[in-house]
Write a protein that holds these residues in place. Structure first.
Motif, PDB file in Angstrom:
ATOM      1  N   ARG A   1     -35.653 115.374  32.190  1.00 22.47           N
ATOM      2  CA  ARG A   1     -35.015 114.539  31.162  1.00 22.47           C
ATOM      3  C   ARG A   1     -34.008 113.549  31.752  1.00 22.47           C
ATOM      4  NH1 ARG A   1     -34.940 119.088  26.663  1.00 22.47           N
ATOM      5  NH2 ARG A   1     -37.018 118.683  25.838  1.00 22.47           N
ATOM      6  N   PRO A   2     -33.164 113.971  32.698  1.00 27.37           N
ATOM      7  CA  PRO A   2     -32.251 112.982  33.272  1.00 27.37           C
ATOM      8  C   PRO A   2     -32.993 111.833  33.972  1.00 27.37           C
ATOM      9  CG  PRO A   2     -31.457 115.194  33.763  1.00 27.37           C
ATOM     10  CD  PRO A   2     -32.828 115.332  33.161  1.00 27.37           C
ATOM     11  N   GLN A   3     -34.060 112.150  34.702  1.00 20.81           N
ATOM     12  CA  GLN A   3     -34.797 111.090  35.393  1.00 20.81           C
ATOM     13  C   GLN A   3     -35.544 110.201  34.401  1.00 20.81           C
ATOM     14  OE1 GLN A   3     -34.585 110.398  38.767  1.00 20.81           O
ATOM     15  NE2 GLN A   3     -35.517 108.523  38.038  1.00 20.81           N
ATOM     16  N   THR A   4     -36.099 110.804  33.366  1.00 16.36           N
ATOM     17  CA  THR A   4     -36.765 110.011  32.325  1.00 16.36           C
ATOM     18  C   THR A   4     -35.756 109.077  31.668  1.00 16.36           C
ATOM     19  OG1 THR A   4     -38.387 111.751  31.928  1.00 16.36           O
ATOM     20  CG2 THR A   4     -38.110 110.127  30.188  1.00 16.36           C
ATOM     21  N   LYS A   5     -34.554 109.583  31.414  1.00 19.18           N
ATOM     22  CA  LYS A   5     -33.499 108.759  30.801  1.00 19.18           C
ATOM     23  C   LYS A   5     -33.165 107.569  31.691  1.00 19.18           C
ATOM     24  CE  LYS A   5     -28.899 109.099  28.763  1.00 19.18           C
ATOM     25  NZ  LYS A   5     -27.800 108.600  29.534  1.00 19.18           N
ATOM     26  N   VAL A   6     -33.020 107.801  32.984  1.00 17.62           N
ATOM     27  CA  VAL A   6     -32.732 106.712  33.932  1.00 17.62           C
ATOM     28  C   VAL A   6     -33.859 105.682  33.899  1.00 17.62           C
ATOM     29  CG1 VAL A   6     -32.541 106.148  36.393  1.00 17.62           C
ATOM     30  CG2 VAL A   6     -31.244 108.058  35.450  1.00 17.62           C
ATOM     31  N   ASN A   7     -35.109 106.153  33.926  1.00 14.13           N
ATOM     32  CA  ASN A   7     -36.243 105.230  33.897  1.00 14.13           C
ATOM     33  C   ASN A   7     -36.261 104.398  32.620  1.00 14.13           C
ATOM     34  OD1 ASN A   7     -37.138 106.047  36.381  1.00 14.13           O
ATOM     35  ND2 ASN A   7     -38.833 107.254  35.622  1.00 14.13           N
ATOM     36  N   LEU A   8     -36.039 105.050  31.489  1.00 19.54           N
ATOM     37  CA  LEU A   8     -36.064 104.320  30.221  1.00 19.54           C
ATOM     38  C   LEU A   8     -34.903 103.335  30.107  1.00 19.54           C
ATOM     39  CD1 LEU A   8     -37.279 107.131  27.800  1.00 19.54           C
ATOM     40  CD2 LEU A   8     -38.581 105.172  28.692  1.00 19.54           C
ATOM     41  N   GLU A   9     -33.753 103.674  30.672  1.00 22.66           N
ATOM     42  CA  GLU A   9     -32.635 102.718  30.694  1.00 22.66           C
ATOM     43  C   GLU A   9     -33.001 101.485  31.511  1.00 22.66           C
ATOM     44  OE1 GLU A   9     -29.011 105.953  30.163  1.00 22.66           O
ATOM     45  OE2 GLU A   9     -29.443 105.159  32.155  1.00 22.66           O
ATOM     46  N   GLN A  10     -33.691 101.688  32.638  1.00 23.51           N
ATOM     47  CA  GLN A  10     -34.134 100.555  33.454  1.00 23.51           C
ATOM     48  C   GLN A  10     -35.122  99.680  32.680  1.00 23.51           C
ATOM     49  OE1 GLN A  10     -33.125  99.548  36.585  1.00 23.51           O
ATOM     50  NE2 GLN A  10     -31.534 101.044  36.202  1.00 23.51           N
ATOM     51  N   VAL A  11     -36.010 100.317  31.948  1.00 27.52           N
ATOM     52  CA  VAL A  11     -36.978  99.589  31.131  1.00 27.52           C
ATOM     53  C   VAL A  11     -36.246  98.729  30.097  1.00 27.52           C
ATOM     54  CG1 VAL A  11     -38.753  99.896  29.334  1.00 27.52           C
ATOM     55  CG2 VAL A  11     -38.887 101.206  31.465  1.00 27.52           C
ATOM     56  N   GLU A  12     -35.298  99.330  29.397  1.00 32.67           N
ATOM     57  CA  GLU A  12     -34.555  98.586  28.371  1.00 32.67           C
ATOM     58  C   GLU A  12     -33.765  97.435  28.972  1.00 32.67           C
ATOM     59  OE1 GLU A  12     -33.996 102.355  25.353  1.00 32.67           O
ATOM     60  OE2 GLU A  12     -32.218 101.313  26.063  1.00 32.67           O
ATOM     61  N   GLN A  13     -33.129  97.663  30.108  1.00 32.15           N
ATOM     62  CA  GLN A  13     -32.388  96.593  30.792  1.00 32.15           C
ATOM     63  C   GLN A  13     -33.309  95.444  31.142  1.00 32.15           C
ATOM     64  OE1 GLN A  13     -30.532  98.104  34.308  1.00 32.15           O
ATOM     65  NE2 GLN A  13     -28.526  98.263  33.349  1.00 32.15           N
ATOM     66  N   TYR A  14     -34.445  95.764  31.709  1.00 34.94           N
ATOM     67  CA  TYR A  14     -35.392  94.737  32.125  1.00 34.94           C
ATOM     68  C   TYR A  14     -35.859  93.920  30.922  1.00 34.94           C
ATOM     69  CZ  TYR A  14     -39.482  92.376  33.870  1.00 34.94           C
ATOM     70  OH  TYR A  14     -40.382  91.410  34.188  1.00 34.94           O
ATOM     71  N   LEU A  15     -36.280  94.598  29.870  1.00 30.78           N
ATOM     72  CA  LEU A  15     -36.800  93.890  28.698  1.00 30.78           C
ATOM     73  C   LEU A  15     -35.734  93.027  28.038  1.00 30.78           C
ATOM     74  CD1 LEU A  15     -39.122  96.508  26.990  1.00 30.78           C
ATOM     75  CD2 LEU A  15     -39.782  94.430  28.227  1.00 30.78           C
ATOM     76  N   ALA A  16     -34.514  93.528  27.981  1.00 28.67           N
ATOM     77  CA  ALA A  16     -33.432  92.774  27.348  1.00 28.67           C
ATOM     78  C   ALA A  16     -33.147  91.469  28.078  1.00 28.67           C
ATOM     79  CB  ALA A  16     -32.169  93.628  27.278  1.00 28.67           C
ATOM     80  N   SER A  17     -33.467  91.421  29.359  1.00 26.60           N
ATOM     81  CA  SER A  17     -33.152  90.218  30.151  1.00 26.60           C
ATOM     82  C   SER A  17     -34.313  89.229  30.216  1.00 26.60           C
ATOM     83  CB  SER A  17     -32.755  90.623  31.573  1.00 26.60           C
ATOM     84  OG  SER A  17     -33.888  91.127  32.273  1.00 26.60           O
ATOM     85  N   ARG A  18     -35.411  89.481  29.507  1.00 27.03           N
ATOM     86  CA  ARG A  18     -36.591  88.629  29.605  1.00 27.03           C
ATOM     87  C   ARG A  18     -36.863  87.912  28.302  1.00 27.03           C
ATOM     88  NH1 ARG A  18     -35.400  89.889  34.023  1.00 27.03           N
ATOM     89  NH2 ARG A  18     -36.765  90.323  35.753  1.00 27.03           N
ATOM     90  N   PRO A  19     -37.268  86.637  28.380  1.00 22.79           N
ATOM     91  CA  PRO A  19     -37.639  85.911  27.156  1.00 22.79           C
ATOM     92  C   PRO A  19     -38.872  86.558  26.539  1.00 22.79           C
ATOM     93  CG  PRO A  19     -38.261  84.652  29.103  1.00 22.79           C
ATOM     94  CD  PRO A  19     -37.487  85.853  29.576  1.00 22.79           C
ATOM     95  N   GLY A  20     -38.846  86.717  25.234  1.00 26.63           N
ATOM     96  CA  GLY A  20     -39.979  87.313  24.554  1.00 26.63           C
ATOM     97  C   GLY A  20     -40.045  88.817  24.699  1.00 26.63           C
ATOM     98  N   HIS A  21     -39.186  89.378  25.564  1.00 28.52           N
ATOM     99  CA  HIS A  21     -39.124  90.831  25.779  1.00 28.52           C
ATOM    100  C   HIS A  21     -40.471  91.424  26.186  1.00 28.52           C
ATOM    101  CE1 HIS A  21     -35.065  90.614  24.310  1.00 28.52           C
ATOM    102  NE2 HIS A  21     -35.500  90.023  23.223  1.00 28.52           N
ATOM    103  N   TYR A  22     -41.173  90.729  27.083  1.00 26.36           N
ATOM    104  CA  TYR A  22     -42.426  91.239  27.638  1.00 26.36           C
ATOM    105  C   TYR A  22     -42.216  91.615  29.098  1.00 26.36           C
ATOM    106  CZ  TYR A  22     -45.084  89.622  23.602  1.00 26.36           C
ATOM    107  OH  TYR A  22     -45.578  89.441  22.339  1.00 26.36           O
ATOM    108  N   PHE A  23     -42.912  92.661  29.539  1.00 23.54           N
ATOM    109  CA  PHE A  23     -42.831  93.070  30.943  1.00 23.54           C
ATOM    110  C   PHE A  23     -43.397  92.006  31.862  1.00 23.54           C
ATOM    111  CE2 PHE A  23     -41.130  97.223  30.739  1.00 23.54           C
ATOM    112  CZ  PHE A  23     -41.500  97.730  29.504  1.00 23.54           C
TER     113      PHE A  23
END
Length: 172
Positions: free
Chosen positions: A132-154
């Motif tokens: 769970r802690p590692q999954t949480k870290v991964n999902l936080e990275q995902v959210e950070q990445y998407l928040a910084s992109r136009p259109g919120h696409y990977f």
């Protein structure tokens, strides 16, 4: 050139959900053959008649059946389609990275978590301490990445690409 005949072999509660999205986004016509999990949660034996590994997703394009989500999406993106402009034309480095991340990092943890949760309660401590802690870290990275992109696409663009389709299942 005639449109290919496409059949998606769909197993409930599987990664084939991401293939539905890609097919719809591309505007491709397709049929669906639905398989239901056994009480053991395993795929039924009929799926092994379609896919050599007996897993979903599997996709038949004309007379050729392929498997593995990323490869299926790769092949779909190469087909002529009515909505081709609606998806990423050439995968960006970001799109390729996040497509690999979906299976290589995120799904591994999520599968492990599901497996541990399905076993004895004694494993709960391991899940709390490691997965769970590692999954949480991964999902936080995902959210950070998407928040910084136009259109919120990977894909990093304003249209979905291979990574968006691949991340659909673990994010769903």
């Amino acid at each position: 050139m005639a449109s290919p005949k496409i059949t998606l072999h769909h197993l409930n509660a599987s990664r084939s959900n991401r293939i539905f999205w890609a097919l719809e986004e591309l505007g491709l016509e397709y049929d669906v053959r639905v398989y239901s999990r056994l009480p053991s949660l395993r795929a039924p034996p009929q799926l092994a008649e379609v896919s050599p590994f007996g897993k979903a997703p599997a996709l038949t394009i004309d007379s050729s059946t392929i498997s593995e989500s990323a490869y299926i999406i790769h092949r779909l993106l190469a087909l002529p389609s009515p909505n081709r402009a609606a998806v990423e034309a050439t995968p960006s480095d970001d799109s390729v990275y996040w497509a690999a991340f979906a299976e290589g990092s995120l799904m591994n943890l999520m599968q492990a978590e599901l497996t541990v949760a399905a076993t004895a309660k004694a494993w709960e401590r391991g899940m709390e301490a490691v997965f769970r802690p590692q999954t949480k870290v991964n999902l936080e990275q995902v959210e950070q990445y998407l928040a910084s992109r136009p259109g919120h696409y990977f894909s990093g663009s304003t249209t979905p690409g291979i990574a968006d389709f691949m991340m659909f299942f673990p994010a769903w």
